[in-house]
Design a protein around this motif. Structure first.
Motif, PDB file in Angstrom:
ATOM      1  N   TYR A  22       0.778  -1.160  -0.064  1.00 43.70           N
ATOM      2  CA  TYR A  22      -0.054  -0.060   0.043  1.00 43.70           C
ATOM      3  C   TYR A  22       1.036   1.298  -0.012  1.00 43.70           C
ATOM      4  O   TYR A  22       1.727   1.417   0.907  1.00 43.70           O
ATOM      5  N   LYS A  25       4.362   0.997   1.639  1.00 46.18           N
ATOM      6  CA  LYS A  25       4.403   0.138   2.878  1.00 46.18           C
ATOM      7  C   LYS A  25       3.970  -1.418   2.362  1.00 46.18           C
ATOM      8  O   LYS A  25       2.980  -1.626   1.542  1.00 46.18           O
ATOM      9  N   GLY A  48      -4.207  -7.828  10.981  1.00 41.58           N
ATOM     10  CA  GLY A  48      -3.119  -7.229   9.985  1.00 41.58           C
ATOM     11  C   GLY A  48      -2.021  -7.791   9.509  1.00 41.58           C
ATOM     12  O   GLY A  48      -1.328  -7.409   8.818  1.00 41.58           O
ATOM     13  N   CYS A  49      -2.387  -9.240   9.521  1.00 38.70           N
ATOM     14  CA  CYS A  49      -1.288 -10.203   8.651  1.00 38.70           C
ATOM     15  C   CYS A  49      -1.454 -10.071   7.276  1.00 38.70           C
ATOM     16  O   CYS A  49      -0.886 -10.847   6.334  1.00 38.70           O
ATOM     17  N   GLY A  50      -2.695  -9.609   6.944  1.00 36.29           N
ATOM     18  CA  GLY A  50      -2.629  -9.435   5.246  1.00 36.29           C
ATOM     19  C   GLY A  50      -3.536 -10.575   4.405  1.00 36.29           C
ATOM     20  O   GLY A  50      -3.802 -10.529   3.384  1.00 36.29           O
ATOM     21  N   LYS A  51      -4.447 -11.015   5.503  1.00 34.87           N
ATOM     22  CA  LYS A  51      -5.745 -12.094   4.855  1.00 34.87           C
ATOM     23  C   LYS A  51      -6.523 -11.519   3.974  1.00 34.87           C
ATOM     24  O   LYS A  51      -6.643 -11.973   2.731  1.00 34.87           O
ATOM     25  N   SER A  52      -6.847 -10.268   4.292  1.00 32.19           N
ATOM     26  CA  SER A  52      -7.863  -9.630   3.513  1.00 32.19           C
ATOM     27  C   SER A  52      -7.273  -8.973   2.240  1.00 32.19           C
ATOM     28  O   SER A  52      -7.612  -9.081   0.963  1.00 32.19           O
ATOM     29  N   THR A  53      -5.862  -8.663   2.328  1.00 29.35           N
ATOM     30  CA  THR A  53      -5.283  -8.131   1.469  1.00 29.35           C
ATOM     31  C   THR A  53      -5.109  -9.160   0.338  1.00 29.35           C
ATOM     32  O   THR A  53      -5.222  -9.257  -0.964  1.00 29.35           O
TER      33      THR A  53
HETATM   34  N1  LIG Z   1      -6.534   0.450   2.432  1.00 30.56           N
HETATM   35  C1  LIG Z   1      -5.268   0.306   2.984  1.00 30.56           C
HETATM   36  N2  LIG Z   1      -4.399   1.342   2.776  1.00 30.56           N
HETATM   37  C2  LIG Z   1      -3.236   1.340   3.589  1.00 30.56           C
HETATM   38  N3  LIG Z   1      -2.810   0.078   4.194  1.00 30.56           N
HETATM   39  C3  LIG Z   1      -3.755  -1.123   3.971  1.00 30.56           C
HETATM   40  C4  LIG Z   1      -4.901  -0.788   3.492  1.00 30.56           C
HETATM   41  N4  LIG Z   1      -5.763  -2.100   3.882  1.00 30.56           N
HETATM   42  C5  LIG Z   1      -4.915  -2.818   4.599  1.00 30.56           C
HETATM   43  N5  LIG Z   1      -3.708  -1.993   4.873  1.00 30.56           N
HETATM   44  C6  LIG Z   1      -2.523  -2.577   5.781  1.00 30.56           C
HETATM   45  O1  LIG Z   1      -2.264  -3.695   5.260  1.00 30.56           O
HETATM   46  C7  LIG Z   1      -2.028  -4.590   6.572  1.00 30.56           C
HETATM   47  C8  LIG Z   1      -2.764  -5.842   6.126  1.00 30.56           C
HETATM   48  O2  LIG Z   1      -4.002  -5.459   6.390  1.00 30.56           O
HETATM   49  P1  LIG Z   1      -5.449  -6.510   6.058  1.00 30.56           P
HETATM   50  O3  LIG Z   1      -5.134  -7.110   4.768  1.00 30.56           O
HETATM   51  O4  LIG Z   1      -6.556  -5.880   6.113  1.00 30.56           O
HETATM   52  O5  LIG Z   1      -4.955  -7.867   7.431  1.00 30.56           O
HETATM   53  P2  LIG Z   1      -6.164  -8.527   7.802  1.00 30.56           P
HETATM   54  O6  LIG Z   1      -7.291  -8.737   7.040  1.00 30.56           O
HETATM   55  O7  LIG Z   1      -5.616  -9.891   8.221  1.00 30.56           O
HETATM   56  O8  LIG Z   1      -6.793  -8.326   9.101  1.00 30.56           O
HETATM   57  C9  LIG Z   1      -2.261  -4.139   7.520  1.00 30.56           C
HETATM   58  O9  LIG Z   1      -0.887  -3.818   7.980  1.00 30.56           O
HETATM   59  C10 LIG Z   1      -2.913  -2.904   7.041  1.00 30.56           C
HETATM   60  O10 LIG Z   1      -2.643  -1.681   8.020  1.00 30.56           O
END
Ligand SMILES: Nc1ncnc2c1ncn2[C@@H]1O[C@H](COP(=O)(O)OP(=O)(O)O)[C@@H](O)[C@H]1O
Ligand SMILES: [Mg+2]
Lengths: 272, 451, 313
Positions: A22, A25, A48-53
């Motif tokens: 992102y 980062k 925050g480990c990136g599952k959704s990502t």
């Molecule tokens: N839209 C975004 N912009 C910037 N950083 C993001 C965004 N979405 C997620 N992140 C960052 O990416 C990392 C993984 O987030 P995410 O995939 O939501 O984790 P999870 O779903 O495992 O809780 C986190 O550090 C979060 O802060």
């Protein structure tokens, strides 16, 4: 070029060195993962480990976030979905998504489900009705709403809304359905209904589900992927954190005989 | 995908049809996106066209004729360099018979028909008169005495204007837009050839220091924005003085004191609706209340009436913006203040207002900018008359820049339009300066806060 | 309340309990009263408007029957004829032209800014558009007369007269554009991201998402913006006073001059009017009409946008 669904490969989806940033980062790094056809794969791991990502990268939902950048490959039906000649719109037609919070459109139940098919150019009322009925039946909602399909989708209860969203997703007949914590906003009874629904749907669809609930993963998932966070001290007081895929395997193996100590600690609830 | 629902499956999975459809959908999306972008481009184009129209009229060649060229009257033709006595001397030499008329037009404010019958001390109370002139009527004074009255009582710029109008007698024969001036020099030369003898061609910037400093005149060549500019400054300053404290006070009341009672909710709704009332309705209110009913206090069609009307007009906007700024002050700040024993008012004065200042200023800038450019209500409260003397106080008659622009634009002759364009540039400059000052003030307030 | 608690923690109080007296704070009471007075100014303004317009209108309607005012089609003060229709029709015409320009363009601009533009692009484009809102209306009047009218004459030929409602309306549309754009953008931004994502997740293109989800979901907010724009157009004075023409004219030809309600009020007040003529009183009747008309538009707009906000909170 475009996507043609193939029945051939054993894997519905293959992630190759998938890395997501992102802006500057690093969010997740070097994910290698194969998702088996018509099975449920659960993504678990601390917040925050990136599952959704990772999940959102699979159907290029991250394209919509300004600053999000993906490297590596997502292979589907023999194509890398991130090739420049692949249209994200088409990707999402094959790989549907259900979100954490039920998000029905402020339209009638019928229009919610018919939304996708209409996009595909289906105008014929009878066909639409058929698709809507099938999808609502397939999501176990038909009996509850068949008498007032004109009612607003927002008037349903939370659990019903989420099943409506699932019906809406399957109305375009996707191949893969991504679910990002679909039950976290629901009560236990509604959760159970969704879990039963997933077990039914997996006979036709490949499902990937992000969940925080270890029991849920054990109840529904055939495979489980455990993601974790890595940290690195850059300078004093300045930490760099990113996610990665720590361990992946059959659900039974992950929960009963994890290979890694961190997996063991996570599933026993030591951190999360 | 044999497992897909059968009935609809055929329809949806006609891949070729999907591909065709998708191409069309993508194309349609792009077309619409371009239309959306076009709307923004159109807005910006309108802005550019507007700026261009003003500049196009404010500069360009003019063909002018003169009765007595300025060069014959002053070294280098610079009338501004002459003293009052020299200017009065020029008037005496060139237009001896009109001296009395100048006195009447520029110094006397009573009924014109009476003027010639009154002794000077009555006609011009408070004016500087030569000994012996007090008890005589204007007809009984000789040229030198009349000229002395003009030289002693009028400001130098007004005298310059009188000389320009009556002696120099510059008369604009024809004007050309900036574009024409740039691309059609030959055509303009041809026009010059057919102009009356003695006509001169010169490139004129309608907006100039001279324009800024001269009072209005009946001749577009010599008119200026001085009186209107001063009027605008007076009205605006007074409006700020009235509307700012009341507006911020009302905002504090609504945000900090008002319990959600019916009465207070009514005030809120009322303010929101007042913000939507057309400005001309405020003009009607001002006309009836300040100009007529309260004439004894406001002097009728005066700066005070105008400022009061403007204050009512911008109050709702000031209040709404100030409320937003106050609302943005975090609760923790207030609690910290109460925590060390401050009273409510102390907390508001020392904590809330201090940190809301940048926001309040931003809102007030917007509101006042509106007041500076507002025209319609001032038409009603009577700013429209032709005035040559500078405003001198709260009760004096006045005009403002937007009204002058309106008057000049409404006249069909091109030279007046050009003068209007010049006045518009002055008005826009005032707005720009005002906004810039206010933004700098806001920045200072912000820096002070973070320090 | 707070003063009592504080007394208990002060050193003296710890040593020997003192009777707790509720101290009167004159500053507090006075400031409260002063601030309340500031708030009441707004109510006084409203009462002033209603009283002034109402009373003078009453005097006017004693001479001119309300039915004549509302239903007759001649406005000839010299002949004692005060039928609002020639003025109202011109007002409605300029308003319609203004909305025809500002609603599609304003909505399109809002969609571009909220749905397409990169945040950085948006941060530069938006202030530029807002400059349009900061330009005094009298300058727009100048623009209508010296730019728009000649342009229309070049396009439509000599049938376009020097003063005409079309030119005034179009320029008014440009003036209102930023208002509509910014209110519409707020309405679009209030539509939750989740709805957009749901649509994209079903394989919709960006435009389909906008047209079928975002705009319908924001619809009432957009209508509110439309109504505010309309109220602005109805009450706008200087553009029509300069460019639409002087003299009431019952016409539907956009290229002909026609005086609007506001234009008439402006023209009457320009000269030296005698305060007890019917002419003078007619200003108040027209003012009352304008006030009520715009008030209704504003109230409806507020009602709609309040309901719209409730849906998403
Ligand atoms: N839209 C975004 N912009 C910037 N950083 C993001 C965004 N979405 C997620 N992140 C960052 O990416 C990392 C993984 O987030 P995410 O995939 O939501 O984790 P999870 O779903 O495992 O809780 C986190 O550090 C979060 O802060
Ligand atoms: Mg998540």
């Amino acid at each position: 070029m475009s996507i043609t669904r193939e029945a051939g490969p054993a894997w519905a989806i293959e992630l190759n060195k998938l890395t997501v940033y992102y802006n500057d980062k690093l969010a997740v790094r070097d994910v290698d993962l194969k998702i088996e056809r018509q099975k449920i794969t659960a993504f678990i791991g601390p917040s925050g480990c990136g599952k959704s990502t990772v999940l959102r990268s699979i159907n290029r939902m991250n394209d919509l976030i300004p600053g999000a950048r993906v490297t590596g490959r997502v292979m589907y039906s023999g194509k890398n979905l991130y090739d420049t000649d692949i249209d994200a719109v088409e990707v999402r037609r094959h790989i549907g998504m259900v979100f954490q919070k039920p998000n029905p459109f402020p339209k009638s139940i019928f229009d919610n489900v018919a939304y996708g098919p209409r996009l595909l150019g289906i105008r014929d009322g009878k066909t639409l009705k058929q698709i809507v009925e099938q999808s609502l039946r397939a999501s176990f909602l038909w009996d509850e709403v068949k008498d007032d399909l004109k009612k607003s989708g927002l008037a349903l209860s939370g659990g019903q809304q989420q099943r409506l969203c699932i019906a809406r997703a399957i109305a375009v007949q996707p191949d893969v359905i991504l679910m990002d914590e679909p039950c976290s906003a629901l009560d236990p009874i509604a959760t159970q209904a969704i879990e039963e629904l997933m077990l039914e749907l997996v006979r036709q669809y490949t499902i990937i589900i992000v969940t925080h609930n270890m029991q849920q993963a054990q109840r529904v998932a055939d495979y489980t992927a455990f993601f974790n966070i890595r940290k690195e001290q850059e300078t004093a007081g300045n930490e760099r954190r990113w996610g990665l895929l720590a361990e992946h395997g059959a659900t039974e193996q992950i929960f009963n005989a994890p290979k890694l100590e961190e997996t063991e600690r996570y599933i026993s609830g030591e951190f999360g | 995908m044999s497992a897909a629902p059968e009935t609809a499956g055929g329809v949806i999975h006609d891949e070729a049809a999907y591909k065709r459809g998708l191409r069309l959908r993508t194309w349609r999306g792009t077309a619409w996106q371009n239309f959306f972008l076009l709307a923004i481009v159109a807005g910006i184009a309108a802005l550019i066209a507007l700026g261009f129209t003003v500049v196009n009229d404010a500069f360009g060649y003019v063909i002018a004729t003169y009765e007595t060229p300025a060069a014959e009257l002053a070294p280098n033709g610079d009338l501004n360099g002459l003293s009052n006595a020299e200017l009065a001397q020029i008037l005496t030499e060139h237009t001896p018979s009109r001296l009395a008329v100048y006195i009447r037009d520029y110094l006397y404010s009573g009924d014109p028909a009476e003027f010639a019958k009154l002794p000077m001390s009555q006609a011009l109370p408070g004016a500087t008169l030569l000994p012996g002139a007090e008890n005589r009527t204007v007809r009984e004074l000789n040229d030198e005495q009349q000229a002395a009255i003009l030289g002693d009582n009028l400001s130098q710029p007004v005298l310059v204007t009188i000389v320009e109008d009556n002696v120099v007698g510059e008369s604009i024969y024809q004007t050309f837009s900036l574009t024409e001036s740039l691309v059609n020099r030959a055509g303009i030369e041809a026009e010059l050839a057919s102009a009356p003898e003695g006509a001169t061609l010169s490139f004129r910037s309608w907006v100039s220091l001279d324009f800024l400093l001269s009072p209005p005149s009946a001749n577009p060549a010599t008119t200026g924005a001085r009186v209107a500019l001063l009027g605008s400054l007076w009205v605006t300053a007074l409006t700020i003085l009235i509307a700012f404290p009341i507006g911020v006070g009302a905002a504090i009341y609504l945000e900090e004191y008002a319990a959600p009672t019916r009465f207070n909710r009514f005030i809120e709704i009322n303010i929101r609706n007042l913000a939507g009332v057309p400005s001309i309705v405020y003009g009607i209110l001002g006309l009836a209340v300040f100009v007529r009913a309260l004439a004894t206090f406001t002097g009728g069609r005066s700066i005070l009436s105008a400022a009061l009307t403007m204050s009512l007009l911008i109050l709702p906007v000031v209040i709404i913006n100030a409320q937003e700024a106050i609302r943005a002050v975090p609760l923790s700040l207030r609690e910290a203040s109460y925590g060390v024993g401050a009273t409510k008012w102390q907390t508001i004065w020392r904590v809330v207002l201090r940190s809301a200042t940048p926001g309040i200023l931003t809102g007030v800038i917007l509101a006042i900018s509106r007041a500076i450019g507002e025209t319609a209500p001032l038409l009603l409260v009577g700013a429209s008359t032709f005035i040559v003397s500078d405003p001198s106080g709260l009760l004096s008659k006045f005009t403002v820049l937007p009204i002058q622009i309106y008057n000049y634009t409404a006249r069909p002759q091109q030279p007046w339009r050009d003068a209007a364009a010049a006045a518009i540039l002055v008005l826009l400059l005032v707005l720009l300066l005002f906004n810039a000052t206010a933004i700098i003030m806001r920045q200072r307030a912000r820096r002070r806060l973070s320090a | 309340m707070s003063s009592r608690t504080l007394d208990l923690v002060s050193p003296g109080a710890q040593l020997r309990p003192r009777p707790m007296i509720r101290r009167l704070r004159p500053t507090e009471t006075i400031m409260r009263a002063v601030l309340l007075a500031c708030g009441v100014v707004s109510i006084a303004t409203t009462i002033g408007i209603v009283l002034v317009l109402g009373l003078e209108s009453l005097a006017f309607f004693r001479e001119v029957p309300l039915t004549d005012f509302l239903f007759s089609t001649t406005w000839q003060p010299r002949l004692g004829q005060f039928g609002i229709w020639p003025l109202l029709s011109a007002t409605l015409m300029t308003t319609t032209f203004a909305l025809l320009v500002s609603v599609p363009l304003g909505l399109a601009a809002a969609i571009y800014l909220s749905e397409y533009a990169h945040p950085r692009t948006r941060a530069t484009l938006k202030p530029v558009l807002e400059l349009l809102a900061g330009i005094p209306t009298v300058v727009y009047g100048f623009f209508a007369l010296t730019f728009m009218t000649p342009l229309l004459q070049a396009i439509f030929g000599p049938q376009v007269q020097v003063y005409n409602t079309f030119s005034a309306g179009l320029v008014m549309g440009i003036m209102i554009l930023p208002t509509i754009a910014s209110m519409s953008e707020d309405a679009l931004n209030a539509v939750p991201r989740a709805l957009r994502e749901a649509s994209y997740g079903l394989g919709a293109t960006r435009f389909e998402t906008i047209a079928k989800v975002v705009v319908p979901a924001a619809f009432s907010g957009l209508v509110a913006a439309f109504l505010i724009g309309m109220a602005r157009a109805v009450g706008e004075t200087m553009i029509v006073a300069l460019a639409a023409g002087a003299g009431p004219n019952m016409t539907l030809n956009p290229f002909e001059p026609a005086q609007t309600i506001t234009g008439y009020i402006a023209s009457i007040s320009g000269g030296d009017i005698s305060y007890d003529s019917l002419d003078y009183q007619s200003i108040f009747a027209l003012g009352l009409f304008l006030f009520l008309f715009t008030l209704v538009l504003n109230l409806v707009s507020q009602w709609i946008s309040r309901r719209f906000r409730e849906v998403y909170q």
